[in-house]
Every structure is written in C-alpha cells, then in structure tokens.
Design a protein around this motif. Structure first.
Motif, short mmCIF file in Angstrom:
data_model
loop_
_atom_site.label_atom_id
_atom_site.label_comp_id
_atom_site.label_asym_id
_atom_site.label_seq_id
_atom_site.Cartn_x
_atom_site.Cartn_y
_atom_site.Cartn_z
N GLY A 157 -17.00 39.50 -14.16
CA GLY A 157 -17.38 39.22 -12.79
C GLY A 157 -16.77 40.13 -11.75
O GLY A 157 -17.06 40.00 -10.56
N SER A 158 -15.92 41.07 -12.18
CA SER A 158 -15.32 42.00 -11.22
C SER A 158 -16.29 43.15 -10.95
O SER A 158 -17.36 43.26 -11.55
N ARG A 159 -15.88 44.02 -10.05
CA ARG A 159 -16.75 45.11 -9.60
C ARG A 159 -16.00 46.43 -9.71
O ARG A 159 -14.81 46.50 -9.38
N PHE A 160 -16.71 47.48 -10.15
CA PHE A 160 -16.11 48.81 -10.29
C PHE A 160 -16.77 49.78 -9.32
O PHE A 160 -18.00 49.89 -9.29
N VAL A 161 -15.95 50.47 -8.54
CA VAL A 161 -16.42 51.42 -7.53
C VAL A 161 -15.88 52.80 -7.90
O VAL A 161 -14.67 52.96 -8.12
N LEU A 162 -16.76 53.80 -7.96
CA LEU A 162 -16.33 55.15 -8.33
C LEU A 162 -16.77 56.16 -7.28
O LEU A 162 -17.94 56.22 -6.91
N ASN A 163 -15.80 56.96 -6.82
CA ASN A 163 -16.08 58.15 -6.02
C ASN A 163 -15.75 59.35 -6.91
O ASN A 163 -14.58 59.68 -7.07
N PRO A 164 -16.76 59.98 -7.53
CA PRO A 164 -16.50 61.03 -8.52
C PRO A 164 -16.14 62.36 -7.86
O PRO A 164 -16.92 63.32 -7.86
N ILE A 182 -20.34 56.24 -5.39
CA ILE A 182 -20.32 56.79 -4.03
C ILE A 182 -20.18 58.31 -4.12
O ILE A 182 -19.19 58.82 -4.65
N VAL A 183 -21.17 59.03 -3.58
CA VAL A 183 -21.19 60.49 -3.67
C VAL A 183 -21.58 61.11 -2.34
O VAL A 183 -22.27 60.49 -1.53
N ASN A 184 -21.15 62.36 -2.13
CA ASN A 184 -21.71 63.16 -1.04
C ASN A 184 -22.79 64.07 -1.62
O ASN A 184 -23.13 63.98 -2.81
N GLU A 185 -23.33 64.95 -0.81
CA GLU A 185 -24.43 65.81 -1.26
C GLU A 185 -24.03 66.66 -2.45
O GLU A 185 -24.75 66.75 -3.46
N TRP A 205 -32.16 61.80 -4.09
CA TRP A 205 -30.94 61.84 -4.91
C TRP A 205 -30.47 60.43 -5.20
O TRP A 205 -30.05 60.13 -6.32
N ALA A 206 -30.52 59.57 -4.19
CA ALA A 206 -30.05 58.19 -4.38
C ALA A 206 -30.87 57.49 -5.46
O ALA A 206 -30.32 56.81 -6.34
N ARG A 207 -32.19 57.64 -5.40
CA ARG A 207 -33.04 56.99 -6.41
C ARG A 207 -32.81 57.59 -7.79
O ARG A 207 -32.79 56.86 -8.80
N ARG A 212 -29.98 56.61 -13.30
CA ARG A 212 -29.05 57.00 -14.37
C ARG A 212 -28.21 55.84 -14.88
O ARG A 212 -27.50 55.99 -15.87
N GLY A 213 -28.21 54.69 -14.18
CA GLY A 213 -27.48 53.55 -14.70
C GLY A 213 -26.66 52.73 -13.72
O GLY A 213 -26.44 51.54 -13.97
N PRO A 214 -26.15 53.30 -12.61
CA PRO A 214 -25.35 52.47 -11.69
C PRO A 214 -26.15 51.30 -11.14
O PRO A 214 -27.37 51.38 -10.98
N ARG A 215 -25.44 50.22 -10.81
CA ARG A 215 -26.11 49.07 -10.20
C ARG A 215 -26.44 49.33 -8.74
O ARG A 215 -27.36 48.74 -8.19
N SER A 216 -25.67 50.20 -8.11
CA SER A 216 -25.96 50.61 -6.73
C SER A 216 -25.36 52.00 -6.51
O SER A 216 -24.47 52.43 -7.24
#
Length: 250
Positions: A157-164, A182-185, A205-207, A212-216
């Motif tokens: 039930g936890s959430r994972f946030v990634l800024n690569p 979370i990405v920039n251009e 790019w967002a779509r 590719r798999g992320p939930r958002s």
C-alpha cells in the motif's frame, strides 16, 4: 501503520558554491565570490524540504566520516529529518562543485564519493526502515541497483516516487513501481531512448512514458509548469511565478 510519511533513498552532498558574473569558457579562468559550503544532494534536499513541511521524514544514504559528512548529519537533525539510515564511511562525502551566475542559473559537477558506495546490501540491511514509510522517494545519484533493491522492500500500500536524475535507461521492475515517475525534458528523452513513436510534444512524452509501466508520470517544464499523466488522462499544472535567486536544488 507507518512510522514515516516519507523515506528518501538517495544522495547527500556538500555543495561548494561560487557566484560568478559568467561561467568560464574552455581554458578560461574567471574570478568569483567567496566559497560557500552548504548541505545538499538531491536526496538530502528532498528530505529536508519534506521535514520542514511537517512530514515525518527519514533518509537512507551514505556520507564520509569527515567534516562534510558531519555538516550533513547536523543539518538533517536541525531540519527534523531522522538520520538513522545515514551510514558513514567507505569514501569521502560526495561533493558538488557549483557556479551560479547573476540570473540564478548554475553549472554543477558532482563527485559522488560515498553516494556511490550505498550498496544493495546496505539497502537490504535497512529493509525494516524502507518498509516503515508510506512514501519512498529516490533519485539516481546513488547506484541504480540500490534503487531497484529499495522497491523490493516497499510496504504493502505504500508509494514509490522516482526522479531519474542523472538519467539512464531504467529496468522494467523499477518503471512498474513508479507512482509517479518525475522527469524533465532531457530525462524523458533518455528514458525513451530515441523512441521514434514518442512524438515531439511533452504530452506525447508523458503518454509514451506511461505506456512503459509507471502508474503515473510527471513531466516538469520549468517556467511552463508540469504535465501529469495517469490512466485518467493528461493535465497541465501551471508553475508558481517567483524571482529566481539560485536554481540549485530546484
């Protein structure tokens, strides 16, 4: 159910900052301001910001057993971040060499130091800490395999946030865990790997990233705000207008 609102798994650096009238060209020397040393690093910055906003926050990171490491530990405690997951030793504390011009724009060179020694074994040893957080956030100033290990110990039930950042191709296991990615251009283009079908617009790019798999997915657009993509569609969020002083850590 959770001991922490947020656990950040990431980097902790000493930021060595010099103000300049302009950044030097190749082979050129310019004079700057007095050197300022600040606690920083993408991971530590996120943890401090969250703690200052009132979140119960911890950091899983590695620093050196040196003056810069002690500076970082002191700053984390002062901000209200639990440093129980911060390991010391193995290499000098990571350092970011930063020049800032009068407009607030910067150039940064990072020596990862101890950040590069945060191993999957370190993360496995901290599995109870990872599993005690409602949200786990990570970046890529630490080894990619250590970030992958972190997602294997998330609480139900936890959430994972990634800024690569800095960006690199991501394994499917990591993409599938992101909510959001979370990405920039630039980061979006690296992760998409020159996908000819990704399109030229941020909405494309967002779509493409969402597929590719992320939930958002969040695509940041600087002064133009950000795009948020999920199964419910794509929406734009405007930025808050401010007078930039220094974009380091923004």
């Amino acid at each position: 159910m959770y001991d922490y609102d947020l656990l950040v798994v990431g980097s902790a650096n000493a930021d060595l900052v010099i103000g300049v009238e302009r950044r030097p060209a190749a082979g050129e020397t310019v004079l700057g301001s007095d050197l300022a040393v600040h606690p920083g690093g993408k991971g530590a910055n996120q943890a401090v910001a969250a703690a200052r906003l009132g979140a119960r926050t911890a950091l899983l990171a590695r620093v050196g057993d040196d003056a810069h490491g002690r500076l970082l530990l002191d700053s984390l405690r002062a901000a209200g971040v639990d440093p129980a997951g911060v390991l010391a030793g193995g290499a000098p504390t990571g350092v970011a060499l930063i020049t800032v011009d009068p407009s607030g724009d910067n150039s940064i060179v990072v020596s990862p130091g101890a950040n590069g020694r945060l191993t999957p074994d370190d993360v496995r040893a901290a599995a109870p800490l990872v599993g005690s957080a409602r949200v786990v956030s990570a970046q890529l100033e630490i080894p990619l395999e250590s970030v992958v290990e972190a997602v294997r110990h998330l609480a139900p039930g936890s959430r994972f946030v990634l800024n690569p950042s800095p960006p690199r191709p991501l394994p499917q296991e990591l993409l599938d865990a992101c909510d959001p990615l979370i990405v920039n251009e630039h980061e979006a283009k690296v992760i998409l790997g020159g996908d000819d079908g990704a399109g030229d617009a941020p909405e494309d790019w967002a779509r493409a990233l969402l597929a590719r798999g992320p939930r958002s997915v969040v695509v940041t657009l600087g002064g133009e705000g950000a795009l948020v993509a999920s199964a419910q569609g794509v929406s734009r969020v405007p930025s808050v207008r401010v007078d930039a002083v220094d974009t380091t850590g923004a």
